[in-house]
Design an enzyme around this catalytic site. Structure first.
Site, PDB file in Angstrom:
ATOM      1  N   ASP A 142       3.105  -5.404   8.394  1.00  0.00           N
ATOM      2  CA  ASP A 142       3.399  -3.979   8.564  1.00  0.00           C
ATOM      3  C   ASP A 142       3.836  -3.698   9.998  1.00  0.00           C
ATOM      4  OD1 ASP A 142       0.960  -4.270   9.831  1.00  0.00           O
ATOM      5  OD2 ASP A 142      -0.127  -2.845   8.573  1.00  0.00           O
ATOM      6  N   SER A 143       3.862  -4.753  10.834  1.00  0.00           N
ATOM      7  CA  SER A 143       4.483  -4.657  12.149  1.00  0.00           C
ATOM      8  C   SER A 143       5.959  -4.311  12.038  1.00  0.00           C
ATOM      9  CB  SER A 143       4.305  -5.975  12.910  1.00  0.00           C
ATOM     10  OG  SER A 143       4.696  -7.085  12.111  1.00  0.00           O
ATOM     11  N   ASP A 147       1.774  -7.937   3.738  1.00  0.00           N
ATOM     12  CA  ASP A 147       0.736  -7.043   4.251  1.00  0.00           C
ATOM     13  C   ASP A 147       0.506  -5.878   3.294  1.00  0.00           C
ATOM     14  OD1 ASP A 147      -0.885  -7.280   6.472  1.00  0.00           O
ATOM     15  OD2 ASP A 147       0.703  -6.821   7.899  1.00  0.00           O
ATOM     16  N   LYS A 158      -2.277  -9.801   2.644  1.00  0.00           N
ATOM     17  CA  LYS A 158      -3.185  -9.705   3.789  1.00  0.00           C
ATOM     18  C   LYS A 158      -3.737  -8.291   3.889  1.00  0.00           C
ATOM     19  CE  LYS A 158      -1.777  -9.451   8.171  1.00  0.00           C
ATOM     20  NZ  LYS A 158      -2.513  -8.260   8.672  1.00  0.00           N
ATOM     21  N   GLU A 194      -6.722  -5.833   6.311  1.00  0.00           N
ATOM     22  CA  GLU A 194      -7.521  -5.764   7.530  1.00  0.00           C
ATOM     23  C   GLU A 194      -8.965  -5.383   7.226  1.00  0.00           C
ATOM     24  OE1 GLU A 194      -3.899  -4.268  10.503  1.00  0.00           O
ATOM     25  OE2 GLU A 194      -5.692  -3.036  10.233  1.00  0.00           O
ATOM     26  N   GLU A 241      -7.019 -11.415  15.927  1.00  0.00           N
ATOM     27  CA  GLU A 241      -6.095 -10.797  16.878  1.00  0.00           C
ATOM     28  C   GLU A 241      -6.845 -10.218  18.077  1.00  0.00           C
ATOM     29  OE1 GLU A 241      -2.428  -7.530  17.096  1.00  0.00           O
ATOM     30  OE2 GLU A 241      -3.333  -8.042  15.169  1.00  0.00           O
TER      31      GLU A 241
END
Length: 312
Positions: free
Chosen positions: A92-93, A131, A161, A163, A229
């Site tokens: 999602d970057s 993501d 993925k 978080e 991270e």
């Protein structure tokens, strides 16, 4: 004297300890070469198929380190796939790198599905991980399964993925039980930027213990890998030693099993300063700008197109 006797009688010379060590080393090197040639290595191997999460688990057992890059389109993903990058993350970057947002928070599931599908179409070997964007799994396991199913069915990703530690364990468990591989993400989680900011996570003892617990819980919930991270190198190394699943560092030191960078940072496409943990391997922003200026100059002065660029 033994050497001379064996030579005289036609026997093989006796090996010294040094000779034996050299022979053993050569055998080990040949074994490593055979493993790489047979396609077992994630980077440099010769598989004619997609990398799977099992391949990552076997790489952890071998102690093999491997690279991961982000990708958001078919052309760039194809370049990375041809370069042998075994895992591509459709992060999602993309919100920061390609869509013009200040953070990853505004990125939608529709956008992630479109970008992930492009990356899958542009690759043949890499494991493509999509993501789950903010708001697509926080409501609970059912929403997470619905969102992940879209990425698997419509985009064709091999894994997703998400978080978070304890707050995402139920989602991880349900996705894994449904047959969808899950990569977890701890430390700095960009979707929570409004609450934690952009800073190193886990420096305080209490925070470090919590992160270690979250990492083990994610593994127990079925995650096949873990992104760390902006985590102190010592803590990341401890997490890596404590888990049987691979860890993927970004600003987490050299002790992780793998390393990931956002490709626009890695290739020098990002404007302005880049994070401390980034190493730039090219200056594509400068090169692309120079190419655009050269094209513009040719057009302005009538030097393009010329006869070889023209149809009659």
């Amino acid at each position: 004297m033994t050497h001379a006797h064996n030579a005289a009688t036609g026997g093989a010379p006796a090996q010294t300890t040094a000779d034996t060590a050299t022979a053993d080393k050569t055998t080990a090197e040949k074994t490593t070469d055979r493993a790489a040639d047979s396609g077992k290595a994630l980077y440099g191997g010769k598989q004619n198929r997609r990398i799977t999460v099992r391949d990552l688990a076997l790489a952890k057992e071998r102690g093999e380190r491997w690279p991961m890059l982000t990708a958001y389109d078919a052309v760039t993903a194809g370049v990375f796939d041809e370069a042998g990058i075994p895992v591509l993350l459709v992060g999602d970057s993309a919100g920061n790198c390609h869509l013009g947002y200040d953070t990853t928070v505004p990125v939608t599931l529709d956008q992630m599905t479109m970008l992930s599908a492009a990356v899958v179409r542009g690759t043949r070997r890499a494991l493509v991980v999509g993501d789950l964007p903010f708001g697509s799994y926080q409501e609970g396991p059912t929403q997470a399964l619905r969102s992940a199913t879209r990425l698997v069915k419509e985009a064709g990703v091999g894994a997703v993925k998400l978080e978070g530690g304890e707050r995402s364990l139920a989602q991880t468990e349900l996705l894994v039980s449904a047959g969808i591989p899950v990569m977890s993400h701890l430390g700095l989680t960009p979707q929570s930027v409004h609450t934690m900011g952009y800073r190193v996570q886990g420096r305080a003892d209490e925070d470090a213990h919590r992160l270690l617990r979250d990492a083990k819980a994610a593994q127990d919930a079925g995650a096949f890998a873990l992104v760390l991270e902006l985590v102190p190198a010592e803590l990341a190394a401890e997490v890596t030693r404590s888990l049987h699943i691979p860890t993927i560092g970004i600003g987490a030191g050299a002790g992780c099993d793998a390393q990931v960078l956002v490709w626009t940072d890695m290739a020098g496409m990002t404007a302005g300063r880049v994070p401390r943990f980034v190493k730039q391997y090219a200056e594509l922003r400068q090169s692309l700008g120079d190419a655009a200026k050269a094209f513009a100059e040719d057009v302005a002065h009538g030097a393009f197109p010329q006869e070889e660029h023209t149809f009659h």
